[in-house]
Design an enzyme around this catalytic site. Sequence first.
Site, short mmCIF file in Angstrom:
data_model
loop_
_atom_site.label_atom_id
_atom_site.label_comp_id
_atom_site.label_asym_id
_atom_site.label_seq_id
_atom_site.Cartn_x
_atom_site.Cartn_y
_atom_site.Cartn_z
N GLU A 112 -2.63 -52.18 -26.82
CA GLU A 112 -2.89 -52.05 -25.38
C GLU A 112 -3.14 -50.58 -25.09
O GLU A 112 -2.19 -49.79 -25.02
CB GLU A 112 -1.68 -52.55 -24.59
N TYR A 124 -5.51 -47.52 -22.87
CA TYR A 124 -6.22 -47.34 -21.60
C TYR A 124 -6.57 -45.89 -21.39
O TYR A 124 -6.15 -45.04 -22.16
CB TYR A 124 -5.37 -47.87 -20.43
N CYS A 178 0.56 -48.73 -27.89
CA CYS A 178 0.33 -48.66 -26.44
C CYS A 178 0.20 -47.21 -25.99
O CYS A 178 0.99 -46.36 -26.38
CB CYS A 178 1.47 -49.35 -25.68
N TYR A 219 -0.53 -51.75 -14.52
CA TYR A 219 0.55 -50.94 -15.10
C TYR A 219 1.43 -51.82 -15.97
O TYR A 219 1.82 -52.92 -15.57
CB TYR A 219 1.39 -50.28 -13.98
N SER A 220 1.74 -51.32 -17.17
CA SER A 220 2.64 -52.05 -18.07
C SER A 220 4.03 -52.14 -17.45
O SER A 220 4.51 -51.15 -16.89
CB SER A 220 2.77 -51.33 -19.40
P1 FAD Z 1 -8.36 -43.13 -10.37
O1 FAD Z 1 -8.44 -42.77 -8.92
O2 FAD Z 1 -8.78 -44.49 -10.78
O3 FAD Z 1 -8.99 -42.05 -11.22
C1 FAD Z 1 -8.98 -42.19 -12.64
C2 FAD Z 1 -10.41 -41.94 -13.08
O4 FAD Z 1 -10.66 -40.55 -12.87
C3 FAD Z 1 -10.63 -42.15 -14.55
O5 FAD Z 1 -11.04 -43.46 -14.82
C4 FAD Z 1 -11.72 -41.15 -14.85
O6 FAD Z 1 -12.96 -41.70 -14.51
C5 FAD Z 1 -11.40 -40.04 -13.92
N1 FAD Z 1 -10.61 -39.00 -14.59
C6 FAD Z 1 -9.29 -39.02 -14.85
N2 FAD Z 1 -8.89 -37.90 -15.47
C7 FAD Z 1 -10.01 -37.16 -15.60
C8 FAD Z 1 -10.26 -35.89 -16.17
N3 FAD Z 1 -9.28 -35.17 -16.74
N4 FAD Z 1 -11.53 -35.42 -16.13
C9 FAD Z 1 -12.52 -36.13 -15.55
N5 FAD Z 1 -12.33 -37.34 -15.00
C10 FAD Z 1 -11.10 -37.85 -15.04
N6 FAD Z 1 -0.89 -45.93 -16.31
C11 FAD Z 1 0.39 -45.48 -16.23
O7 FAD Z 1 0.65 -44.40 -15.67
N7 FAD Z 1 1.42 -46.24 -16.73
C12 FAD Z 1 1.23 -47.44 -17.33
O8 FAD Z 1 2.19 -48.11 -17.78
C13 FAD Z 1 -0.11 -47.92 -17.41
N8 FAD Z 1 -0.36 -49.12 -17.97
C14 FAD Z 1 -1.64 -49.57 -18.05
C15 FAD Z 1 -1.87 -50.82 -18.64
C16 FAD Z 1 -3.16 -51.30 -18.74
C17 FAD Z 1 -3.40 -52.65 -19.39
C18 FAD Z 1 -4.24 -50.52 -18.23
C19 FAD Z 1 -5.66 -51.04 -18.33
C20 FAD Z 1 -4.03 -49.31 -17.65
C21 FAD Z 1 -2.72 -48.80 -17.52
N9 FAD Z 1 -2.45 -47.59 -16.92
C22 FAD Z 1 -1.16 -47.12 -16.86
C23 FAD Z 1 -3.53 -46.78 -16.28
C24 FAD Z 1 -3.63 -47.15 -14.78
O9 FAD Z 1 -4.13 -48.48 -14.66
C25 FAD Z 1 -4.60 -46.25 -14.01
O10 FAD Z 1 -5.83 -46.22 -14.67
C26 FAD Z 1 -4.09 -44.81 -13.83
O11 FAD Z 1 -2.86 -44.81 -13.11
C27 FAD Z 1 -5.11 -43.99 -13.06
O12 FAD Z 1 -5.36 -44.63 -11.85
P2 FAD Z 1 -5.59 -43.81 -10.50
O13 FAD Z 1 -5.93 -44.78 -9.43
O14 FAD Z 1 -4.45 -42.88 -10.23
O15 FAD Z 1 -6.81 -42.91 -10.85
#
Ligand code: FAD
Length: 300
Positions: free
Chosen positions: A298, A300, A258, A81-82
């Site tokens: 950046e 994602y 971003c 997370y940023s």
């Molecule tokens: P997960 O349990 O990991 O599920 C997400 C996965 O579900 C996705 O990869 C995809 O495969 C699937 N998915 C999601 N939506 C759908 C859909 N509509 N249809 C089908 N499949 C889907 N997030 C923020 O909120 N704030 C930030 O500041 C932020 N900064 C980031 C900075 C960087 C460098 C990176 C790489 C990512 C950042 N993210 C940010 C994203 C964060 O890291 C997570 O990916 C996000 O919160 C989702 O994680 P999760 O564990 O809730 O979801």
Amino acid sequence: MHPSAPATIEIPSNLYKPNAPFSATVLGNHRVTDPSSPNDVRHVTFDLAGGNLTYLEGQSLGVLPPGIDAATQKPHKLRLYSIASTAQGDNGKGHTVSLCVKRVAYTCPQTGNEIKGVCSNFVCDLQPGDTVQVTGPVGKSFLMPNALGAPPNANVIMVATGTGIAPFRAFVKKRFENQTQESGQYWLFFGVQSRADFMYESEWQTYQNDSAFHLVTAFSREEKTDAGERMYVQHRLAEHGAQLLSLLTQPNTYFYICGLRGMEAGIHAGLTTAAQAAGQDWPALHAQMQAEHRWHVEVY
Ligand code: FAD
Ligand code: A2P
């Protein structure tokens, strides 16, 4: 100093790793989207006291959600997370860090069931006093110009969609609240679905009287382009093309993107249009900016 000069300040990096994370205590968690929005985005602040986790504006933090991944039977993987706070933290005293996290939920295309994102839901549901395993900080190039060796008159153009606003909240706060010696122009293009998603609106208002701060919003579900399309950040870039091009051709102008991965192509399209109108060659200018470490993405 030349814009491609190496960083002049020390960049903290991976002070805490997944096998030895820092246990941070939640200080606060509040919603930054209006209750009328379907999007639940949270500003969550953690106490870093008792450790040595320092960071710079623009870096990210890792969060290790508790529990086991049902598919792999291994602990859940780290999510990045940023960081949304300045290095001084929201209290201005250090030892805290804030994140801006959107609750992820979607309907599984195969089963039709609602699936909740593991880590975003964990973070969005945190309460003060809860502890969280965090790692980092991560990131050595998505940093403010001064950390990249730029002069204090660096201009900054920032383009954010959704939670991509997080690092720019820190950049703008640092520039307009802490760094009085900075003199560059700061442009912030911010795209969200609707005004109800206009995160940190009251903070932006406090900088509006500063002539160096330029905020341009794109409310995609409320505003349309002349062609009848959803209004996106790249359309706003094109509208301000002449001013932006005159900044981009200056060697002290830094560009940051971003948010959504898909936004980058549209931004190039918007800037290509703007460059053509200004008699400039966008691919050449973009390549020059990259070579001079003035182009930072950046997504994602
Ligand atoms: P997960 O349990 O990991 O599920 C997400 C996965 O579900 C996705 O990869 C995809 O495969 C699937 N998915 C999601 N939506 C759908 C859909 N509509 N249809 C089908 N499949 C889907 N997030 C923020 O909120 N704030 C930030 O500041 C932020 N900064 C980031 C900075 C960087 C460098 C990176 C790489 C990512 C950042 N993210 C940010 C994203 C964060 O890291 C997570 O990916 C996000 O919160 C989702 O994680 P999760 O564990 O809730 O979801
Ligand atoms: P929309 O969802 O109306 O198409 P999110 O809320 O998913 O984080 O998105 C933030 C904003 O980015 C929304 O306004 C969204 O518009 C917009 N957006 C979606 N796709 C793109 C894209 N390819 N380029 C720029 N903005 C986009």
